[in-house]
Design a protein around this motif. Structure first.
Motif, mmCIF file in Angstrom:
data_model
loop_
_atom_site.group_PDB
_atom_site.id
_atom_site.type_symbol
_atom_site.label_atom_id
_atom_site.label_comp_id
_atom_site.label_asym_id
_atom_site.label_seq_id
_atom_site.Cartn_x
_atom_site.Cartn_y
_atom_site.Cartn_z
ATOM 1 N N ALA A 1 0.915 -1.106 0.099
ATOM 2 C CA ALA A 1 -0.020 -0.142 0.046
ATOM 3 C C ALA A 1 0.887 1.390 -0.020
ATOM 4 O O ALA A 1 2.129 1.238 0.410
ATOM 5 N N THR A 2 0.322 2.325 -0.438
ATOM 6 C CA THR A 2 0.953 3.532 -0.476
ATOM 7 C C THR A 2 1.256 4.174 1.022
ATOM 8 O O THR A 2 0.550 3.657 1.987
ATOM 9 N N GLN A 3 2.374 4.758 1.149
ATOM 10 C CA GLN A 3 2.898 5.494 2.314
ATOM 11 C C GLN A 3 3.141 4.662 3.551
ATOM 12 O O GLN A 3 3.051 5.053 4.560
ATOM 13 N N VAL A 4 3.378 3.274 3.185
ATOM 14 C CA VAL A 4 3.434 2.578 4.490
ATOM 15 C C VAL A 4 4.524 2.818 5.283
ATOM 16 O O VAL A 4 5.547 2.813 4.515
ATOM 17 N N LEU A 5 4.342 2.459 6.505
ATOM 18 C CA LEU A 5 5.516 2.778 7.329
ATOM 19 C C LEU A 5 5.765 1.749 8.085
ATOM 20 O O LEU A 5 6.875 1.464 8.848
ATOM 21 N N GLY A 6 4.954 0.912 8.449
ATOM 22 C CA GLY A 6 5.164 -0.433 9.297
ATOM 23 C C GLY A 6 3.701 -1.084 9.285
ATOM 24 O O GLY A 6 2.604 -0.463 8.863
ATOM 25 N N SER A 7 3.566 -2.208 10.281
ATOM 26 C CA SER A 7 2.164 -2.641 10.419
ATOM 27 C C SER A 7 2.217 -3.594 11.600
ATOM 28 O O SER A 7 3.449 -4.053 12.126
ATOM 29 N N PHE A 8 1.014 -3.778 12.240
ATOM 30 C CA PHE A 8 0.597 -4.689 13.346
ATOM 31 C C PHE A 8 0.164 -5.768 12.596
ATOM 32 O O PHE A 8 -0.655 -5.636 11.879
ATOM 33 N N TYR A 9 0.611 -7.015 12.887
ATOM 34 C CA TYR A 9 0.077 -8.224 12.295
ATOM 35 C C TYR A 9 -0.438 -9.231 13.514
ATOM 36 O O TYR A 9 0.217 -9.502 14.252
ATOM 37 N N THR A 10 -1.501 -9.806 12.956
ATOM 38 C CA THR A 10 -2.115 -10.951 14.005
ATOM 39 C C THR A 10 -2.255 -12.235 12.980
ATOM 40 O O THR A 10 -2.804 -12.016 11.856
ATOM 41 N N SER A 11 -1.928 -13.236 13.460
ATOM 42 C CA SER A 11 -2.373 -14.537 12.644
ATOM 43 C C SER A 11 -3.618 -15.016 12.869
ATOM 44 O O SER A 11 -4.079 -15.744 12.047
ATOM 45 N N HIS A 12 -4.348 -14.575 13.798
ATOM 46 C CA HIS A 12 -5.667 -15.047 14.174
ATOM 47 C C HIS A 12 -6.719 -14.253 13.391
ATOM 48 O O HIS A 12 -7.741 -13.593 13.989
ATOM 49 N N CYS A 13 -6.773 -14.572 12.016
ATOM 50 C CA CYS A 13 -7.865 -13.974 11.426
ATOM 51 C C CYS A 13 -8.101 -14.796 9.910
ATOM 52 O O CYS A 13 -6.773 -15.098 9.418
ATOM 53 N N ALA A 14 -9.094 -15.042 9.464
ATOM 54 C CA ALA A 14 -9.166 -15.358 8.212
ATOM 55 C C ALA A 14 -10.365 -14.973 7.321
ATOM 56 O O ALA A 14 -11.258 -14.253 7.764
ATOM 57 N N ALA A 15 -9.902 -14.921 6.002
ATOM 58 C CA ALA A 15 -10.909 -14.142 5.324
ATOM 59 C C ALA A 15 -11.875 -15.312 4.859
ATOM 60 O O ALA A 15 -11.506 -16.384 4.336
ATOM 61 N N ILE A 16 -13.135 -15.034 4.641
ATOM 62 C CA ILE A 16 -14.146 -15.838 4.438
ATOM 63 C C ILE A 16 -15.178 -15.319 3.608
ATOM 64 O O ILE A 16 -15.369 -14.083 3.135
ATOM 65 N N ASN A 17 -16.193 -16.098 2.919
ATOM 66 C CA ASN A 17 -17.305 -15.755 2.081
ATOM 67 C C ASN A 17 -18.448 -15.823 3.211
ATOM 68 O O ASN A 17 -19.026 -16.848 3.476
ATOM 69 N N PRO A 18 -18.840 -14.526 3.774
ATOM 70 C CA PRO A 18 -19.939 -14.624 5.037
ATOM 71 C C PRO A 18 -21.283 -15.200 4.786
ATOM 72 O O PRO A 18 -21.718 -15.952 5.581
ATOM 73 N N ALA A 19 -21.513 -15.011 3.597
ATOM 74 C CA ALA A 19 -22.941 -15.337 3.165
ATOM 75 C C ALA A 19 -23.044 -17.053 3.171
ATOM 76 O O ALA A 19 -23.830 -17.438 3.425
ATOM 77 N N LYS A 20 -21.814 -17.874 2.633
ATOM 78 C CA LYS A 20 -21.856 -19.010 2.360
ATOM 79 C C LYS A 20 -22.004 -19.626 3.757
ATOM 80 O O LYS A 20 -22.477 -20.660 4.144
ATOM 81 N N LEU A 21 -21.329 -18.784 4.952
ATOM 82 C CA LEU A 21 -21.474 -19.461 6.261
ATOM 83 C C LEU A 21 -22.698 -19.499 6.795
ATOM 84 O O LEU A 21 -23.169 -20.497 7.101
ATOM 85 N N VAL A 22 -23.492 -18.401 6.493
ATOM 86 C CA VAL A 22 -24.686 -18.002 7.202
ATOM 87 C C VAL A 22 -25.584 -19.222 6.672
ATOM 88 O O VAL A 22 -26.461 -19.840 7.211
ATOM 89 N N GLN A 23 -25.739 -19.231 5.050
ATOM 90 C CA GLN A 23 -26.558 -19.923 4.469
ATOM 91 C C GLN A 23 -26.283 -21.545 4.781
ATOM 92 O O GLN A 23 -27.352 -22.275 5.142
ATOM 93 N N GLY A 24 -25.141 -21.835 4.787
ATOM 94 C CA GLY A 24 -24.544 -23.254 5.159
ATOM 95 C C GLY A 24 -25.194 -23.677 6.585
ATOM 96 O O GLY A 24 -25.716 -24.630 6.866
#
Ligand code: FAD
Length: 457
Positions: free
Chosen positions: A172-195
């Motif tokens: 990303a532009t202007q990035v100076l650093g970041s805080f990172y956590t391993s405890h997160c997943a990307a999901i398709n939320p509608a598939k979760l609720v429908q399922g």
């Protein structure tokens, strides 16, 4: 066929969509749940897992996943809106740390259930970056990292990346650093609720769609001129809670809006990074959040849309053009390489914020009334923990979950109007001003401290 929302996630669902009949006669059940989002469905899931003979009715005013559960940013995270200090103040240090660890475990629990029940939720646990794009944001990133370190968390949970390390991961532009956590997943939320909806039906629950609860009292809910008698009634209406009689000031419906781009080329992604579908945000005051979807789009959202007088909720508020435009401008500012791509979807919806920004899980044994919610914008993971906790409360299990400090937490009521309107929209304006000053002049204003106070920190 079930009506859709404008969200990208609904377009990606396999068709035809399932639709369910409304309630057509009076019923007698053990547990009646108001709202077929994650909270209601997770609760039904764990209740039926532990007590398969329970009779459960889930009553939904629209359709399964109509609310935030079908339209969110798809961050299945371990974020909990109450800070460790505040949890410790209400309990003790060990409980605060345990709560955070329970949230870590919850992320994996969602994946475990999705696998067990064969729900494809497009899961990728790449973790999450909070990037810093000016000196003030950098201080925030460093102090967040230090904060978790001071509380005894290690590098496997949280890391700080310097400018070069961050850029190699998320360009990303202007990035100076970041805080990172391993405890997160990307999901398709509608598939979760429908399922989940389909799974709890297979387990024996009945879901009634197009069935709006107009009133409820101990052991009885009123819906479509019928009623359901139940030993326990669970209020799982989250952003819509303030529409229920007697709940106007219990939480404020705050709108979060999103956009999605068309799928982006490999060339564009090789410039941007985010190889492991890590979710991302930064440290501005008016929150933004994004994910790379499984089909290689950006799904990107943020706050900033206005609060509506007297906690009004309308479908048309999902489409606030200035906010959607600002989201696109921000996304292009972060990643200029996408400046010519098409936005294919714009949507939004209400989430619930309580007066002290604290979520709750509660059960009153005398009345049988139960409730969970107030997750602010972090309900994908938290609602699972809430569902498990509610199930234990109802089944009277003396588990660790029922000892956590959010159980039976009571937030004070929001202010009456017009103070609520002035307060919430005024706070939003202040957050914009704080971001402008921090970005343009490079100094932190007292506004940020005030904003933290308003959030109850
Ligand atoms: C745009 C957006 C982005 C978000 N992004 C994230 C994210 O990335 N990560 C995250 O953790 N959280 C996110 N959130 C929050 C998260 O989606 C919610 O906290 C979570 O989905 C709440 O689930 P729920 O089941 O409690 O509520 P909901 O999913 O809102 O379900 C409540 C249900 O109750 C129904 N209902 C309401 N009133 C009645 C009535 N009277 N009778 C019958 N039924 C009724 C509604 O129709 C609705 O289906 C986001 C929210 C929004 C709006």
């Amino acid at each position: 066929m079930t009506k859709q929302t404008n969200s990208l996630w609904w377009d990606l669902l396999p068709k035809p969509l399932i639709s369910r009949a409304p309630i057509d006669s009076n019923k007698e059940v053990d547990v009646a749940i108001i709202g077929a989002g994650y909270t209601g469905l997770w609760c039904a899931y764990y209740l039926l897992q532990k007590s398969p003979n329970l009779k459960i009715a889930i009553v939904e005013s629209s359709f399964v996943g109509f609310g935030a559960s079908g339209r969110n940013g798809g961050w299945c995270s371990a974020l909990f809106p109450v800070g460790l200090e505040k949890i410790a103040k209400n309990s003790n240090k060990e409980t605060a740390v345990r709560m955070q660890k329970l949230m870590f475990e919850t992320v994996d629990e969602v994946k475990k259930v999705a696998d067990t029940e064969s729900i494809d939720i497009e899961w990728q646990k790449g973790g999450s970056y909070s990037i810093a794009r000016n000196q003030i944001q950098l201080k925030r990133a460093m102090s967040e990292y230090q904060h978790f370190k001071d509380w005894g968390f290690g590098e496997s949970d949280f890391q700080f990346f310097n400018q070069a390390e961050t850029k190699s991961r998320i360009n990303a532009t202007q990035v100076l650093g970041s805080f990172y956590t391993s405890h997160c997943a990307a999901i398709n939320p509608a598939k979760l609720v429908q399922g989940l909806g389909q799974v709890v039906e297979k387990m024996g629950a009945t879901i009634y769609e197009n069935s709006k609860v107009t009133n409820f009292s101990p052991h009885k809910i009123e819906v479509n001129n019928r009623h359901i008698n139940a030993k326990y009634i669970i209020n799982a209406t989250e952003g819509y809670r303030s529409n229920l009689p007697g709940y106007k000031r219990s939480s404020a419906p705050i709108y979060s809006l999103m956009i999605a781009t068309e799928p982006l080329s490999e060339k564009i992604w090789s410039d941007i990074g985010i190889k492991n579908r890590e979710t991302f945000a930064d440290y501005r005051n008016v929150l933004i959040y994004g994910q790379r979807t499984k089909d290689n789009r950006f799904a990107f959202g943020g706050r900033g849309a206005p609060y509506h007088f007297n906690s009004s909720i309308k479908d048309k508020y999902d489409m606030h053009e200035p906010t959607h435009k600002e989201l696109l401008r921000t996304l292009i500012e972060l990643f200029p390489v996408i400046k010519d791509v098409k936005v294919t979807h714009s949507w939004g919806g209400p989430l619930a914020i309580t007066r002290d920004w604290a979520p709750h899980v509660s059960l009153d044994f005398k009345t049988g009334l139960a409730s969970a919610g107030g997750y602010v914008g972090d309900g994908v993971g938290t609602s699972n923990l809430a569902g498990r906790t509610l199930a234990d409360l109802i089944l009277n299990e003396k588990s660790e979950l029922v000892t956590m400090s959010w159980v039976n937490h009571k937030s004070r009521k929001w202010d009456v109007e017009p103070f609520r309107y002035i307060g919430i929209n005024g706070t939003l304006k202040l957050a914009w001003i704080a971001d402008f000053v921090e970005e343009r002049f490079g100094f932190k204003t007292l506004i940020t401290n005030l904003l933290n106070k308003l959030k109850g920190n």
